[in-house]
Design a protein around this motif. Structure first.
Motif: not given
Length: 396
Positions: A108-118, A133-140, A173-181
């Motif tokens: 289990n290992w993640a990489a920060y890609v970008k701030d999609v918002t804020i 919203t953050w965009r993170v990548k699975n590098i594990g 190798g894939q990325t995902i956007d994680i959003s929280i209000m």
């Protein structure tokens, strides 16, 4: 040395002969004529002669010793063998194949890609609701499933839930956007909240070389801006039209059963599409269901803009509107039939929202009319859009 020995020997023999002759002469002169007398003298002369011989032997021995001591040892050189050049062929060296270094990738290992918002240090007024919203990548090496969570670790939670599940599966190798209000605190200052991921066994992991770093949100709260126009409070001072209602206007507020004509109404505590309940008012706008491009538009009374004024809101689908597919637009009318679309945002029912901030400074000094529009974007049913707390703020 050899001549010395020879001369010595000759001298001795001469002395012996001289002695013998002298003895005979003395005998003759002394009148000793008997044989006894002669015989007595002979041994004496003989002894003297032997003594002389002993001297010679001694001299000979001495000469021999001196000769031995005087001799210089002669060293016979040993002939050296001629050097022979021997050529040794080089020894074949085996080719060494480097042993590859095996890099162990954490499960289990993640990489920060970008701030999609804020992005960091976004300024907002107290109590502002926003979606980070953050965009993170699975590098594990392991796949993230929907049993994985995004969890609050430390700092300021800003009214966000402490844990949310991932919206989908993420293979390496894939990325995902994680959003929280979230909601900005009520007091001025800079606030940050720190988050990590957690696997199905609640084991936390994150970013960085050791997979233990945090992902964060950071905002600046400033109480100076004041709300000078609240669209929710002015809802029915606007005129409302839909594609199906023209040339007549819609009733304000409308009813949720008015699907055929479209409707608008205010909800004091609306629910976001992720199920969260808001403590600020929202405008629910639903276009008529007669067309895939039907729209509903509200035109508000004239307003004089000053430099630095901002329009702010959050847009998204209302909770339960599962087929929602809409576009939201802010339009500014500076004169009859002179309109400027200053922003358009697209929303589907995916649990995400968009924070909207529009600088109105280019219209400073002008009296304008604000228009809020929601339009179908290919669907007609369950299309309820939510403008959450639309307002104009001013910096004093």
């Amino acid at each position: 040395m050899r001549n010395f020995r020879k001369n010595s020997r000759n001298t001795i023999f001469g002395l012996i002969a001289l002695i013998l002759l002298g003895a005979i002469f003395l005998t003759g002169c002394s009148g000793l004529t008997s044989g006894d007398e002669v015989s007595k003298l002979v041994p004496t002369y003989a002894a003297q002669t032997l003594q002389a011989l002993s001297v010679e032997q001694t001299i000979t021995s001495y000469e021999t010793l001196v000769a031995q001591l005087s001799q210089t040892p002669q060293v016979t050189p040993t002939p050296e063998n001629a050097a022979t050049e021997v050529v040794i062929p080089p020894t074949a060296q085996p080719t060494l194949t480097p042993t590859p270094t095996v890099q162990t990738v954490p499960c289990n290992w993640a990489a920060y890609v970008k701030d999609v918002t804020i992005p960091d240090n976004t300024t907002m007024e107290p109590g502002t609701t926003f979606t980070k919203t953050w965009r993170v990548k699975n590098i594990g090496s392991c796949t993230w499933t929907t049993d994985y969570d995004f969890v609050f670790v430390s700092g300021k939670a800003m009214n966000a839930p402490s844990r949310i599940g991932l919206p989908g599966t993420v293979i390496p190798g894939q990325t995902i956007d994680i959003s929280i209000m979230m909601e900005a605190p009520d007091t001025d200052g800079t606030y940050a909240g720190y988050w990590m991921l957690a696997d199905a066994n609640k084991n936390k992991f994150g970013i960085g070389p050791s997979a233990d770093g945090n992902i964060w949100v950071k905002i600046v709260v400033d109480t100076l801006p004041k709300v000078i126009f609240d669209f929710s409070e002015e809802l029915c001072s606007a005129t409302w039209d839909s594609s199906a209602s023209r040339p007549a206007h819609l009733t304000c507020p409308g009813k949720e059963t008015d699907d055929a004509m479209g409707y608008v109404l205010v909800k004091d505590t609306p629910y976001r599409e992720d199920g969260g309940k808001e403590n600020e008012p929202g405008l629910v706008m639903s276009p008529d269901n007669t067309s895939n491009t039907s729209r509903i538009v509200g035109t508000f009374p004239a307003f004089k803009v000053q430099n630095g004024d901002q329009f702010r809101a959050v847009v998204g689908c209302e909770y339960g509107s599962t087929h929602c597919n809409l576009s939201f637009s802010l339009i500014i009318q500076t004169a009859p039939e002179v309109q400027f679309t200053v922003g358009t945002w697209y929303e589907v029912y995916d649990g995400k929202y968009h924070a909207v901030v529009v600088d109105l400074s280019e219209f400073a000094g002008k009296e304008v009319q604000f228009m809020l529009r929601v339009m179908n974007n290919g669907a007609t049913a369950d299309n309820e859009g939510l403008w959450l707390y639309p307002r104009i703020i001013r910096n004093y």
